[in-house]
Design an enzyme around this catalytic site. Structure first.
Site, PDB file in Angstrom:
ATOM      1  N   ASP A 207       1.898   1.881   5.135  1.00  0.00           N
ATOM      2  CA  ASP A 207       1.047   2.575   4.313  1.00  0.00           C
ATOM      3  C   ASP A 207       1.962   3.407   3.305  1.00  0.00           C
ATOM      4  OD1 ASP A 207      -1.292   3.553   3.345  1.00  0.00           O
ATOM      5  OD2 ASP A 207      -1.307   5.270   4.632  1.00  0.00           O
TER       6      ASP A 207
ATOM      7  N   ASP B 262      -2.715   5.812   8.963  1.00  0.00           N
ATOM      8  CA  ASP B 262      -3.328   7.112   9.559  1.00  0.00           C
ATOM      9  C   ASP B 262      -4.824   7.413   9.559  1.00  0.00           C
ATOM     10  OD1 ASP B 262      -3.356   7.188   6.883  1.00  0.00           O
ATOM     11  OD2 ASP B 262      -1.979   8.949   6.551  1.00  0.00           O
TER      12      ASP B 262
ATOM     13  N   ASP C 170      -7.255   2.461   8.524  1.00  0.00           N
ATOM     14  CA  ASP C 170      -6.210   1.497   9.046  1.00  0.00           C
ATOM     15  C   ASP C 170      -6.486   1.082  10.683  1.00  0.00           C
ATOM     16  OD1 ASP C 170      -4.569   2.015   6.923  1.00  0.00           O
ATOM     17  OD2 ASP C 170      -4.323   4.133   7.725  1.00  0.00           O
TER      18      ASP C 170
END
Length: 918
Positions: free
Chosen positions: A348, A625, A629
């Site tokens: 990410d 996070d 996800d």
């Protein structure tokens, strides 16, 4: 689904009047049809079923059969003894130990697999407990799970959205969708916008989604999806559909277990058959067949590395402790090793590769564009002062406010212009708040005897109302040349994916008027890359590991950061969520080979990317996070959640958690993972080579016609569980090679026996077997008993001791063999620390556990041999000084062989280097 329909069309679809809402009867009927507005969860597998499943392992089945046979033979011997005797502890010793090993391994497996799944429970906590709705013309507070499609929900700042809604009214409404989409800034919502087509979740500005907080403004919406049909419900469904896959090591161990199980079964049957033939030829089949069966049981015990599951678990647990030191907490034990095989890291952007902190990095003022490194108070003081005062954020007493405004306040703080001091000197007396139509905000302050107005906002909107410009502290009319210079500065910032804001100043009495403004300057903000991220990406590249950025941010922003970090070099390496949706599975598999940045992706897109990477034969690690996800974290071979910013949902779905949210920690964790796998491989090769030594020794003696093998089941269990396991654990604590990140990722399908593993296991195994066999026959040979018949005659000699008949010569010879087997494996451990270098490095690396294992193993073996009562239990005798000398000389053979191999490899290397120079 409703983003391309107007609010009126959506209301018409649900046949609801927004002024009245649903009627009680309608709600009741819909609740019966649609069910409650909550997330469902599938039934979990019980710990008892997990425990029972552990007994399906072929090695366990063979051991179980061996224990049952030992039990049956023990009872048979007790019943047929003359005079008959009770079935005692002596008969049960082997059985108890074998059953103990089987149950212990099953318990270890159950603990590993019985990890509680917390992701779905965390998802449930995110949903709003109550909601304000309009029903039958009245505003009522109801439980969120009672909502149905068509309900009119009232939204206010501080509330959590209770279901997926199509907005019908919005007033400066903003929601925090960071956990759901990855968007780092609050998202402005507008009920009046109608999309021309269906778009991704991150672009649906006329919808709000279950579990996202309202951070600003207010509004109303009609419920379009509830429960498992919401966007967060789809994530829950994806979590349920993704079962934990076995790691490469688990797959390797499963194959090894199956192979050893069937191999053992084959050898046992063969050995039992050979024994029966020998007994038949000797005419003793009717009396000695139980011994032949016990010999076969002993061979089964010899062939199976009983301590392997426990040793691997201990080594992985030690690896977990090493991971903690590099800011990584491992939730799933087997994942420790998998990191070593990772070939693609999907990360990410926000908070992992970047600092998750908007920062002013460029500024344009007085016709000069400057970078952060050249910021100067004399040049930028007024720009910083105005930006700080024209904001509602604070940072000195704790960070509060919109991330963009926080960055502006900290910009001023960098010049020691703290907001509290600025407001004290120039107090705010009026304001014109930001809204999504004007895209500006103005504040009026008392500055001495004047009233000054600062206006900040989108550059194009600001410039429409600007008539003057301040340069060098002087004001003059703004010209087209000025506009062009400002536009060029903004274009430079935009090319680096910076968020650009403009500031103007004006002097006004009375109400704030946003016209006839004086241009002061521009600032460019970005969430900057972490300092340690770029070197980590470079290290991964050197190690043959590809880094891919997956983010909910816009493509331009993502590419700018990716380029700075060395992840991507050209825009063609970027791909959006819409483009992913248009790809087939095969097409996406090809795309992921070259694309390095995926932007504006949905949770389903992330899962598709991970699956495509895995379909290409890669081991994929995925960081995340947010709630969005969770499915991809679970789909990846290694899911890595953020410890600081990560949601409980992400942590629950992940295999490991970064305590510092730093991408560089992943690189350190991968390095540790590679070292851990190298150590596990050493322990497996060590244990299997030891078992091969036992099998060679046992099989050769029986095949040659000796009626009694050199070792019995209890000896082999002692060696496999104690003498072998201690060195194996010590090998697992070895230091990783310094150059381990110079190697390419290993093939996940690669056998633990690759790269010379077969030569190591079979070579040293055969040597240990021969040394043990030599120890068994050494004493009778020294007394002139050379042939098989003579040896059988020698071992058959009995004496009556404490009322029982004992084959003293046999037990004496077995004592020698037992000691050589144990001690040779301790010396073998020293060589296995590094198969390509001399064992002298053991003294340099200071792995104290090796020496603890060596001396503790030697001490325990001596205790078994020398302690009265204990040696009776093991059916061995205490040996004298000369016999100890023989034991020492035979036991050191594996270490001497290792040094010879190392010397030969060194000579070959020197010869090759000499040829290369020539």
């Amino acid at each position: 689904m409703f983003e391309d329909k107007s609010a009126a069309k959506t209301l018409e679809n649900f046949k609801v009047d927004p002024a009245k809402g649903l009627m009680p009867g309608e709600v009741e009927n819909k609740q019966k049809i649609e069910g409650p507005n909550k997330l469902t969860e599938k039934k979990k597998k019980s710990l008892f079923l997990i425990f029972l499943s552990e007994f399906k392992d072929p090695m366990v089945i063979v051991l179980f059969i061996a224990a049952l046979i030992s039990l049956g033979i023990g009872i048979y011997n007790a019943v047929t003894a003359y005079p008959p005797r009770a079935y005692g502890f002596e008969d049960m010793a082997d059985v108890i130990i074998i059953f103990g090993v089987v149950i212990l391994n099953a318990v270890i497996g159950t603990i590993q697999e019985g990890r509680a799944e917390k992701a779905l429970e965390a998802l449930k906590k995110l949903s709003s407990p109550t909601a304000t709705v309009r029903r039958n013309g009245q505003l009522v507070e109801v439980k969120a799970e009672e909502l149905v499609r068509g309900d009119i929900v009232i939204l206010e700042e501080g509330r959590t959205v209770p279901a997926d809604l199509r907005l019908i009214k919005s007033f400066n409404l903003k929601t925090d969708e960071s956990s759901l989409t990855g968007e780092s800034l609050p998202v402005e919502k507008d009920a009046d916008i109608v999309m021309s087509d269906q778009v991704g979740i991150g672009d649906r500005v006329n919808e709000v989604f279950m579990s996202t907080p309202i951070v600003y403004g207010r509004g109303e919406g009609v419920v379009i999806h509830t429960g498992m049909y919401t966007e967060i419900g789809k994530i829950a469904s994806a979590l349920e559909g993704n079962e934990d896959e076995d790691t490469p090591l688990q797959k390797n161990l499963a194959k090894l277990s199956k192979f050893l199980g069937y191999l053992t079964l084959g050898i046992v049957v063969l050995m039992f058959g050979v024994s029966l033939i020998h007994e038949a030829v000797a005419g003793t089949l009717s009396t000695d067949w139980p011994q032949a069966l016990l010999n076969a049981v002993a061979l089964a015990v010899a062939a199976i590395p009983e301590g392997l599951p426990a040793v691997v678990t201990i080594v992985l647990a030690m690896g977990m402790q090493k991971m903690v030191k590099v800011n990584t907490i491992v939730r799933r034990l087997a994942s420790v090793e998998t990191l070593g095989a990772v070939s693609v890291v999907c990360s990410d952007k926000t908070g992992t590769l970047t600092q998750n902190k908007m920062t002013v990095v460029k500024a344009y003022c007085d016709e000069r564009l400057v970078d952060k490194e050249h910021f100067d108070k004399n040049h930028l003081g007024l720009l910083a002062e105005g930006m700080s005062l024209c904001s509602d954020a604070t940072v000195d007493g704790g960070i509060y406010g919109d991330p963009t405004e926080v960055a502006l306040v900290e910009f001023a703080n960098g010049f020691n212009m703290h907001k509290a001091d600025l407001e004290k000197a120039t107090p705010r007396i009026d304001e014109f708040p930001f809204d999504s139509v004007r895209k500006m905000m103005s504040t009026q302050h008392q500055k001495g005897d004047k009233k000054v107005v600062y206006t900040k906002g989108a550059m194009d909107q600001i410039l429409k109302n600007t008539t003057q410009i301040m340069v060098g502290g002087k004001t003059r009319p703004i010209t087209q040349i000025d506009f062009d210079k400002i536009a060029n500065a903004a274009a430079v910032m935009a090319s680096e994916a910076l968020r650009v804001l403009a500031l103007t100043i004006s002097y006004q009495e009375g109400e704030i008027q946003e016209k006839n403004l004086i241009f002061v300057g521009l600032v460019g903000m970005v969430d900057p890359p972490r300092e340690a991220a770029k070197p980590a990406v470079a290290t991964f590249k050197k190690a043959g590991i590809t880094t891919i950025m997956i983010t909910g941010d816009h493509k331009d922003t993502a590419f700018a950061i990716a380029k700075q970090l060395g992840i991507a070099e050209k825009p063609e390496q970027c791909m959006s969520g819409d483009q992913i949706d248009a790809c087939s599975e095969k097409e996406l598999q090809e795309k992921v080979k070259t694309v390095r940045v995926f932007a504006r992706v949905s949770p389903q897109n992330k899962v598709s990317i991970v699956k495509a990477i895995k379909a290409n034969g890669n081991i994929a690690a995925m960081t995340g996070d947010g709630v969005n996800d969770a499915p991809s974290l679970k789909s990846a071979d290694i899911g890595i959640a953020m410890g600081i910013t990560g949601t409980d949902v992400a942590k629950g779905a992940a295999d490991m958690v970064l305590t510092d949210d730093n991408f560089a920690s992943i690189e350190k964790a991968v390095e540790e993972g590679r070292g851990i796998y190298a150590n596990i491989r050493k322990t497996i090769l060590f244990l299997i080579s030891s078992n091969i030594g036992e099998v060679v020794c046992m099989f050769v003696t029986i095949a040659l016609g000796l009626r009694w093998p050199p070792l019995i089941a209890i000896h082999l269990l002692w060696v496999n569980l104690i003498t072998d396991s201690l060195p194996a654990v010590a090998l697992g604590a070895d230091k990783k090679p310094d150059d381990i990140m110079n190697d390419r990722p290993r093939d996940p399908k690669e056998s633990v026996f690759a790269h010379g593993g077969y030569a190591i296991t079979f070579g040293y195994g055969a040597l240990i077997g021969v040394a043990t066999l030599a120890a068994f026959v050494l004493i009778p040979w020294s007394k002139g008993y050379f042939t098989i018949d003579q040896l059988n005659q020698y071992f058959a000699v009995t004496q009556t001791i404490d009322g029982r008949s004992v084959q003293v010569n046999l037990e004496d010879a077995r004592s020698m063999a037992f000691c050589v087997l144990s001690f040779s494996e301790l010396f073998h451990m020293l060589g296995m620390t590094d198969v390509r270098h001399s064992f002298v490095r053991v003294f340099k690396d200071k792995n104290l556990l090796l020496w603890v294992a060596f001396f503790l193993g030697a001490g325990l073996q001596a205790f078994v041999i020398l302690t009265p009562g204990v040696n009776d239990f093991f059916k061995v005798y205490s040996i004298d000084g000369l016999e100890w000398l023989y034991v020492g000389l035979l036991s050191i053979a594996p270490l001497l062989a290792h040094e010879v191999v190392v010397f030969v490899l060194w000579i070959k290397k020197k010869v090759a280097m000499k040829k290369a120079k020539a």
